[in-house]
Design a protein around this motif. Structure first.
Motif, short mmCIF file in Angstrom:
data_model
loop_
_atom_site.label_atom_id
_atom_site.label_comp_id
_atom_site.label_asym_id
_atom_site.label_seq_id
_atom_site.Cartn_x
_atom_site.Cartn_y
_atom_site.Cartn_z
N PRO A 120 86.20 -5.99 -68.44
CA PRO A 120 87.37 -6.38 -67.67
C PRO A 120 88.40 -5.26 -67.54
CG PRO A 120 87.53 -7.27 -69.89
CD PRO A 120 86.30 -6.40 -69.86
N GLU A 121 87.98 -4.01 -67.78
CA GLU A 121 88.90 -2.89 -67.66
C GLU A 121 89.16 -2.56 -66.18
OE1 GLU A 121 90.33 -1.32 -70.41
OE2 GLU A 121 89.36 -3.00 -71.46
N ALA A 122 90.27 -1.89 -65.94
CA ALA A 122 90.73 -1.65 -64.56
C ALA A 122 89.69 -0.92 -63.69
CB ALA A 122 92.03 -0.86 -64.57
N ASP A 123 89.02 0.09 -64.24
CA ASP A 123 88.09 0.85 -63.38
C ASP A 123 86.87 0.00 -63.00
OD1 ASP A 123 87.36 0.92 -66.03
OD2 ASP A 123 86.38 2.87 -65.90
N ALA A 124 86.41 -0.83 -63.92
CA ALA A 124 85.27 -1.69 -63.60
C ALA A 124 85.67 -2.77 -62.59
CB ALA A 124 84.71 -2.32 -64.87
N ILE A 125 86.86 -3.28 -62.76
CA ILE A 125 87.36 -4.28 -61.80
C ILE A 125 87.47 -3.65 -60.41
CG2 ILE A 125 89.41 -5.64 -61.16
CD1 ILE A 125 89.79 -6.34 -64.06
N ALA A 126 87.96 -2.41 -60.38
CA ALA A 126 88.11 -1.71 -59.12
C ALA A 126 86.76 -1.54 -58.43
CB ALA A 126 88.74 -0.34 -59.36
N ARG A 127 85.77 -1.19 -59.22
CA ARG A 127 84.44 -0.98 -58.66
C ARG A 127 83.91 -2.28 -58.05
NH1 ARG A 127 83.21 2.49 -62.31
NH2 ARG A 127 82.40 1.04 -63.86
N ARG A 128 84.02 -3.36 -58.78
CA ARG A 128 83.53 -4.64 -58.23
C ARG A 128 84.34 -5.06 -57.01
NH1 ARG A 128 82.66 -5.48 -63.76
NH2 ARG A 128 84.78 -6.25 -64.11
N SER A 129 85.61 -4.77 -57.04
CA SER A 129 86.44 -5.18 -55.92
C SER A 129 86.05 -4.41 -54.65
CB SER A 129 87.90 -5.00 -56.32
OG SER A 129 88.68 -4.60 -55.24
N LEU A 130 85.81 -3.12 -54.80
CA LEU A 130 85.39 -2.33 -53.64
C LEU A 130 84.01 -2.78 -53.16
CD1 LEU A 130 85.79 -0.08 -51.64
CD2 LEU A 130 85.08 1.58 -53.38
N LYS A 131 83.13 -3.01 -54.11
CA LYS A 131 81.78 -3.46 -53.75
C LYS A 131 81.83 -4.76 -52.95
CE LYS A 131 79.25 -5.40 -57.04
NZ LYS A 131 78.38 -5.46 -58.24
N ASN A 132 82.60 -5.71 -53.43
CA ASN A 132 82.63 -7.01 -52.76
C ASN A 132 83.40 -6.96 -51.44
OD1 ASN A 132 80.96 -8.62 -54.48
ND2 ASN A 132 82.54 -8.41 -56.04
N LEU A 133 84.33 -6.01 -51.34
CA LEU A 133 85.00 -5.82 -50.06
C LEU A 133 84.01 -5.28 -49.03
CD1 LEU A 133 87.82 -5.83 -48.58
CD2 LEU A 133 87.79 -3.36 -48.97
N CYS A 134 83.22 -4.29 -49.44
CA CYS A 134 82.20 -3.75 -48.53
C CYS A 134 81.25 -4.85 -48.09
CB CYS A 134 81.41 -2.62 -49.22
SG CYS A 134 82.39 -1.14 -49.50
N LEU A 135 80.84 -5.68 -49.05
CA LEU A 135 79.93 -6.77 -48.71
C LEU A 135 80.57 -7.73 -47.70
CD1 LEU A 135 77.13 -7.97 -49.28
CD2 LEU A 135 78.15 -9.28 -51.17
N SER A 136 81.86 -7.95 -47.84
CA SER A 136 82.51 -8.89 -46.92
C SER A 136 82.53 -8.33 -45.49
CB SER A 136 83.92 -9.25 -47.40
OG SER A 136 84.83 -8.20 -47.13
N TYR A 137 82.75 -7.02 -45.37
CA TYR A 137 82.66 -6.42 -44.03
C TYR A 137 81.24 -6.56 -43.49
CZ TYR A 137 87.33 -4.26 -43.86
OH TYR A 137 88.67 -4.05 -43.79
N LEU A 138 80.26 -6.22 -44.33
CA LEU A 138 78.88 -6.21 -43.85
C LEU A 138 78.43 -7.61 -43.42
CD1 LEU A 138 77.45 -3.74 -46.52
CD2 LEU A 138 77.76 -3.28 -44.06
N ILE A 139 78.75 -8.60 -44.23
CA ILE A 139 78.37 -9.99 -43.91
C ILE A 139 78.94 -10.42 -42.55
CG2 ILE A 139 79.09 -12.34 -44.49
CD1 ILE A 139 76.87 -11.98 -46.16
#
Ligand code: 7MK
Ligand code: ZN
Length: 876
Positions: free
Chosen positions: A675-694
């Motif tokens: 739950p550290e900030a950098d890991a959260i950031a990574r998941r957030s960017l990943k899921n944002l990319c997925l939302s655009y792609l979907i």
């Protein structure tokens, strides 16, 4: 209400005529009733000058008085006056012991105020005025007493019996019952009283304070949730350490307890030594908890802990001062979260809440200053204004004084007022006294409502090298406040030259804080060779709306060159807003739209850039929400906003598809959840990319989302994938995934709430029918506020196209729910009304339907004070 509820005014404040020095409570908990015995040791308040002082005890109508004694003598009914919610005694001796016996019914208390049952366990919520539902008491925060509390209950069903302070005695009683006695040595207002009785397990840890005292830390929950308590414990220890380091504040009891309960009107409560938490704000485990919830747990645990000084040791004189403890504590928890995670991300998120929801509140019928001057029901004032704007006001004091003087001021405040019940004025006075600064004009922030607007223009004279910034301030009228005086506003700015370099300003710094104190001011900067681009309101240095005629190219320039992270994000937002507003204004169904290439160029640059903070990349690439676009609109066109936002997202996705996929793959790494900030950031960017792609509606991205769902080892990735598919066009896959998800998680109440929310926020047509079906589902429980919020509030606040359906069905649905809830749980009913109160922002036909819905609530019969106040102010 048999009569119109009474308005309470700050100007009517009077010191209490009697003080209660000690309170001894005895609770006998049974399944069909609870007996409360209360012994109050009282004395005349020397500060009360009244010739004929009266002791006013508050008691809710549901508290049944069985007997009343003064100094051991039973009073006849003629010796006191009992009204609907008060019991008044006169001709009392200088000192006395008042003893009452009462009966209450926590087992049927659905309001969840006072003593009630949550899932089989007894618990309390006394802030603001819940204690008067437990027993007769001068239930006002300036009456502070020490408490000794004995609880007796059945041993098998309620093995754990808790109250504030230290456990001092315990024993067996008849019929399989047992008892414990707790003593809290710190005088406290009744709103900080707490009691818990249940079959609970706990985890335990300890903390050694700066001065070397050992504190036992205990977090209680039902057995099934024991595996979700470690993160809260870590957060608590971090918060304790942070408050020592940053504010020099130590914990003061030998034990600190937190209890998780399922039925709770709010997030959590800072009861002295015994915090009670909504499970949603304390339980965390990677398998069941999203990143957002992890962050919430860290923030709320810290918030409640910080209250021990800003709220408990120094408390509020009256409820008009609520922001004294809440604004300050939110500022403290925000700084804590900024220190633990990413400072800029935290700021961007908080500013989002301010601009989207607090500004809307400031522009609506319930607008109020952070120190209101009247209310009907105080529960209605636990608002974004009191909390978030209140925190912004404290932040401005911090900005104006600088960190060292601010700390000097907070030290003085805590020292001067330890053990007292004080006012926002006392806070500002301490800041002034410690710093020597003049905050007289600044005080307007406490009594003037509304969001100030700054209009900035500039002028450059190449001849003289002089650059002039002209700033005009104004503030729109709010209910009861037509005209406002000028605010003292700290405006942090920077100037950037055309090469992208920041110009040195005052004392060679890149950022200068301008003191705005007049309605119009001109600031001159000399020695410039070219016209700079101004970077304005750095770090969101004041809770204002600022306008400056930026061109789209200038915004792109700021996105690339501003040294202030907040302003870089803000430039991206402004660019997207500007482009989307133009499309919204021109929107016609079935007419093709054209996206300004510059947004694509700007987003591409951010996606391509190496070495940017991933958290900021994901924030910068997030399009402004529909709620924010609505707040900005003069008249809200929900459909245009929704369609335009989808169009922009899809167009960006099509243009940047390869990059988005590349970023998705880069960030989709197998790693153990953290739950550290950098890991959260990574998941957030990943899921944002997925939302655009979907949004491109291609099978391959559906498969990508399904694969993510299938392999996810954490709830963040799982819920993101589920939500994207459910909100997409792939209906059959959505059904299958929803069924799978429910089957997997039906035993985890908080995960089921995500499942409910995802469905309630689905923008596709037919959402209302789906919501009504969900409310019949076994997972739904109309008595549990978390379920109500997950379904009804999410539908009304996060599904604008369906809630605002042109036929008014969404409005009628909400009105019906409010009518139901008005009796059952007035606090929740009143909160849920918010979307309807904003009717003035909508086109005429919708306005008419929203007003009709409000009127149907108004006319439904007996309204609680909570609902009455919101309805009457909305229809005024
Ligand atoms: C937060 C009061 C409590 C709204 C937001 C909280 C409440 C309402 C938590 C309940 C709190 N004192 O700590 O502020
Ligand atoms: Zn609080």
């Amino acid at each position: 209400m048999s009569q119109e509820p009474k308005v309470i005014y700050l100007k009517d404040y009077q010191v209490p005529s009697y003080l209660i020095e000690a309170t001894e409570l005895r609770f006998e908990l049974f399944e069909q009733e609870t007996r409360v015995s209360a012994e109050l040791r009282g004395r005349r308040n020397p500060e009360c000058k009244s010739q004929a002082p009266e002791l006013v005890l508050f008691g809710h109508e549901e508290v049944e008085l069985l007997s009343l004694k003064i100094d051991g003598r039973t009073l006849a009914e003629s010796e006191y006056q009992q009204q609907a919610e008060t019991l008044t005694l006169s001709s009392l001796p200088e000192q006395f012991v008042l003893h009452s016996e009462t009966r209450i019914h926590p087992e049927s208390n659905t309001a969840l105020e006072g003593l009630y049952k949550s899932d089989g366990m007894f618990c309390t919520q006394c802030e603001a005025e819940g204690f008067r539902r437990i027993t007769f008491f001068p239930d006002r925060p300036d009456v502070m007493s020490v408490y000794r509390t004995t609880i007796e209950a059945d041993r098998d069903n309620y093995p754990v019996l808790l109250s504030n302070g230290n456990l001092v005695a315990s024993g067996e009683a008849e019929n399989g019952r047992h008892w414990v006695t707790w003593e809290d040595p710190f005088p406290k207002p009744s709103y900080l009283f707490a009691l818990v009785a249940g079959d609970l397990q706990y985890i335990e840890d300890s903390y050694t304070t700066l001065s070397g005292r050992d504190v036992r830390l205990l977090i209680y929950a039902e057995e099934k949730d024991l595996d979700k308590l470690d993160y809260a414990m870590q957060s608590l220890k971090k918060a304790m350490q942070w408050d020592e380091e940053v504010y020099g504040r130590e914990y003061d009891l030998d034990i600190y307890m937190i209890v998780a309960v399922d039925f709770f009107n709010m997030g959590a409560m800072e009861n002295k030594g015994l915090n009670i938490f909504n499970t949603s704000c304390v339980l965390a485990n990677p398998k069941t908890t999203t990143d957002a919830a992890f962050q919430r747990v860290e923030g709320v645990v810290a918030h409640e802990y910080f209250h021990n000084w800003s709220g408990n040791r120094v408390t509020c004189r009256d409820w008009f001062q609520l922001s004294l403890k809440e604004g300050f504590t939110v500022f403290r928890d925000a700084e804590f979260s900024a220190d633990m995670n990413s400072r800029t991300v935290k700021r961007v998120e908080d500013v989002g809440v301010m601009r989207t929801a607090q500004f809307a509140e400031d522009a609506g019928p319930m607008a109020h200053p952070i120190r209101p001057d009247s209310f009907i029901e105080i529960s209605n004032f636990y608002t974004l204004t009191i909390y978030e704007k209140g925190a912004e006001v404290v932040r401005m004091v911090h900005t104006l004084l600088g960190p060292e003087l601010f700390r000097k001021g907070s030290d003085l405040y805590f020292e001067r007022h330890d053990g007292q019940a004080v006012t926002t004025e006392d806070f500002i006075q301490a800041m002034e006294d410690a710093s020597g600064r003049d905050l007289s004009q600044f005080r307007a922030w406490y009594h003037q409502a509304g969001t100030p607007q700054l209009e900035v223009s500039d002028q450059f004279d190449p001849e003289s090298g002089e650059y002039q910034l002209t700033v005009r301030q104004s503030c729109p009228p709010t209910p009861g406040q037509e005209k406002k005086t000028a605010f003292h506003i700290p405006l942090a700015i920077g100037l950037i030259d055309p090469s992208g370099a920041e110009l040195p300003l005052a004392e060679g710094q890149g950022t200068q804080v301008l003191n705005l104190t007049e309605t119009e001011q001109v600031f001159c900067f000399t020695g410039l060779s070219q016209k700079p681009v101004p970077s304005l309101l750095r770090g969101f240095s004041a809770p204002v709306k600022l306008s400056y005629p930026y061109t789209r190219d200038e915004l792109m320039f700021l996105m690339a060159h501003d040294s202030d992270g907040f302003c870089r994000w803000d430039a991206a937002q402004k660019l997207a807003v500007d482009i989307m507003q133009e499309l919204i204004a021109a929107y016609k169904p079935d007419q093709t739209m054209q996206l300004d290439e510059r947004l694509i160029t700007a987003y591409r640059a951010v996606l391509e850039a190496e070495g940017l903070d991933q958290a900021m990349v994901s924030k910068v690439l997030s399009l402004p929400s529909e709620a924010y676009l609505s707040e900005l609109a003069e008249v809200v066109d929900v459909d245009a906003i929704h369609q335009v936002r989808n169009f922009v997202r899809r167009t960006l996705a099509a243009a940047l598809e390869t990059l988005l996929l590349q970023r998705y793959q880069e960030t989709d790494i197998a790693e153990e959840y953290s739950p550290e900030a950098d890991a959260i950031a990574r998941r957030s960017l990943k899921n944002l990319c997925l939302s655009y792609l979907i949004s491109l509606e291609k099978e391959e991205y559906l498969e990508l989302a399904k694969a993510q769902y299938a392999k996810a080892d954490n709830m963040t990735d799982m819920q993101a994938a589920l939500s994207l598919v459910v909100h997409s066009v792939f209906a059959a896959d959505a059904e299958a995934m929803l069924a799978d998800f429910y089957e997997r998680w039906s035993g985890e109440s908080l995960v089921v709430n995500l499942w409910l929310s995802i469905q309630a926020s689905d923008p596709k047509p037919g959402a209302l029918q789906r919501v009504e079906a969900l409310m019949q589902h076994p997972a739904f429980d109309a008595k549990n506020p978390n379920k109500l919020r997950s379904v009804i509030s999410v539908f009304c606040a996060q599904n604008p196209v369906n809630f605002h359906a042109a036929d008014g069905s969404g409005y009628r649905f909400l009105a019906q729910q409010i009518i139901q809830l008005n009796k059952q749980n007035p606090q929740i009913a009143s909160r849920m009304l918010t979307p309807l109160t904003r009717w003035k922002k909508f086109p005429q036909q919708r306005q008419k339907l929203m007003i009709e819905a409000l009127e149907s609530v108004r006319d439904c019969g007996e309204l609680s004070k909570d609902v009455f106040e919101v309805i009457s102010k909305s229809l005024a």
